[in-house]
Design an enzyme around this catalytic site. Structure first.
Site, PDB file in Angstrom:
ATOM      1  N   CYS A 114     -72.316 -34.360  11.174  1.00  0.00           N
ATOM      2  CA  CYS A 114     -71.014 -33.729  10.933  1.00  0.00           C
ATOM      3  C   CYS A 114     -70.852 -32.391  11.648  1.00  0.00           C
ATOM      4  O   CYS A 114     -69.744 -31.852  11.707  1.00  0.00           O
ATOM      5  CB  CYS A 114     -70.795 -33.542   9.439  1.00  0.00           C
ATOM      6  SG  CYS A 114     -70.858 -35.084   8.500  1.00  0.00           S
ATOM      7  N   HIS A 256     -65.773 -28.197   8.354  1.00  0.00           N
ATOM      8  CA  HIS A 256     -65.982 -29.640   8.345  1.00  0.00           C
ATOM      9  C   HIS A 256     -65.418 -30.185   7.046  1.00  0.00           C
ATOM     10  O   HIS A 256     -65.690 -29.655   5.960  1.00  0.00           O
ATOM     11  CB  HIS A 256     -67.464 -29.968   8.464  1.00  0.00           C
ATOM     12  CG  HIS A 256     -67.799 -31.350   8.032  1.00  0.00           C
ATOM     13  ND1 HIS A 256     -67.201 -32.466   8.588  1.00  0.00           N
ATOM     14  CD2 HIS A 256     -68.638 -31.814   7.054  1.00  0.00           C
ATOM     15  CE1 HIS A 256     -67.665 -33.545   7.987  1.00  0.00           C
ATOM     16  NE2 HIS A 256     -68.540 -33.181   7.056  1.00  0.00           N
ATOM     17  N   ASN A 286     -63.669 -37.847   5.396  1.00  0.00           N
ATOM     18  CA  ASN A 286     -64.710 -37.194   6.186  1.00  0.00           C
ATOM     19  C   ASN A 286     -64.915 -38.005   7.465  1.00  0.00           C
ATOM     20  O   ASN A 286     -65.304 -39.171   7.403  1.00  0.00           O
ATOM     21  CB  ASN A 286     -66.000 -37.129   5.357  1.00  0.00           C
ATOM     22  CG  ASN A 286     -67.138 -36.431   6.061  1.00  0.00           C
ATOM     23  OD1 ASN A 286     -67.164 -36.309   7.278  1.00  0.00           O
ATOM     24  ND2 ASN A 286     -68.123 -35.984   5.283  1.00  0.00           N
TER      25      ASN A 286
END
Length: 332
Positions: A114, A256, A286
């Site tokens: 990520c 993020h 996500n």
């Protein structure tokens, strides 16, 4: 040699929407209320079966190049942050280079989960500072939906597909990347991982598939949550301290897009209002390395980010990886 400038940003998400109600209709033991309360996600985008990571990256790249006023033939280097490349070999960046018809540009992937987009910015920063390249495309792109066990409600509710991009150069005008910072903790990488597909489990077998080794696993989610919050805060502090700035100087935090409760914890610790956190998690989920890049582009395009704004982009991902970038926005 000038400072590191952002010439353009771009993003793309596939048109197919998968809502929490859709997941419930698929037989998953969950509800919209449960998912929203635990994560902040209401829906996510899912790529069609014939769409690969480089296809999403291509669309985001075209938008970034258009904003920059450049063509793909102006690029010297292409960096793609991803954990879901089209193929193990060639890299997603190589496929993207071919889609863009940019044979003059070198290309490679960065694997930092990520945190991939910020790791890509950090790599690009070094090349620009030492003068090896003049114009670099950095992309975060993922098809996370292909990594999921759709019967595991602890993980499949979180993820989506998409891509975000930025075109960078060294110069004296325009939005400036003040600094980037990256870190890893390989010893604790097992807490969030996709164990199959590498040399530990090849060749892929029926046994490895049956064991779920080729889907994303999250171990000790509560512990990972606490670790992530700590590293998010550390990354923000590091970027601000490095540049002699304070939390009060930041106009926007664009992290993020992991979990809304994480953002709330970070905001409370830093004593800043949640209104300063730019959130796309609710509509996209996500998207690993792409989520920060997509949110950044949307904040630029919808006018949320204005001239003079200080923007902090903290990230955290499996591996473990974390870091941040600090940007001072200005008209080109």
């Amino acid at each position: 040699m000038g400072n590191i400038r952002i010439l353009g940003t771009g993003s793309y998400v596939p048109p197919k929407v998968l809502t929490n109600f859709d997941l419930q209709a698929m037989g998953l033991d969950t509800t919209d209320e449960w998912i929203v309360k635990r994560t902040g996600v209401s829906e996510r985008r899912i790529a069609d079966p014939d769409v690969a990571t480089s296809d999403l990256a291509y669309q985001a790249s075209l938008r970034a190049l258009e904003m920059a006023g450049l063509t793909a033939q102006d690029l010297d280097l292409i960096i793609v942050g991803t954990i879901t490349p089209d193929t193990c070999c060639p890299s997603a960046a190589n496929w993207l280079q071919a889609h863009l018809d940019a044979p003059q540009a070198a290309s490679f992937d960065v694997t930092a989960a990520c945190s991939g987009f910020i790791f890509g910015l950090n790599v690009a920063e070094q090349y620009l500072k030492n003068g090896v390249y003049r114009t670099i495309l950095v992309v975060g792109a993922e098809v996370m939906s292909r990594t999921l066990n759709w019967k595991d409600r602890s993980t499949c509710i979180l993820w989506g597909d998409g891509a975000g991009a930025a075109v960078l150069t060294a110069g004296d005008a325009g939005p400036e990347i003040l600094s980037t910072h990256i870190h890893t903790d390989g010893a604790n990488g097992r807490d969030l991982l996709m164990p199959g597909g590498g040399s530990k489990t090849t060749p892929i077998s029926h046994e490895s598939v049956d064991k779920g080794l080729h889907t994303l696993n999250m171990i000790e989610a509560n512990a990972s949550f606490r670790v992530a919050v700590r590293h998010f805060i550390e990354s923000i502090r590091e970027a601000l301290d490095f540049n002699g700035l304070r939390v009060e100087d930041v106009s926007w935090f664009i992290p993020h897009q992991a979990n809304l409760r994480m953002f709330q914890s970070i905001a409370k610790f830093l004593d800043v209002p949640m209104e300063q956190f730019y959130v796309t998690l609710n509509k996209y989920g996500n998207i690993s390395s792409a989520s920060c890049a997509i949110a950044f582009d949307e904040a630029v395009r919808d006018g949320s980010i204005r001239d003079g704004d200080l923007v902090c982009l903290p990230v955290f991902g499996g591996g473990l990886t974390w870091g941040s970038a600090l940007v001072r926005w200005a008209s080109v």
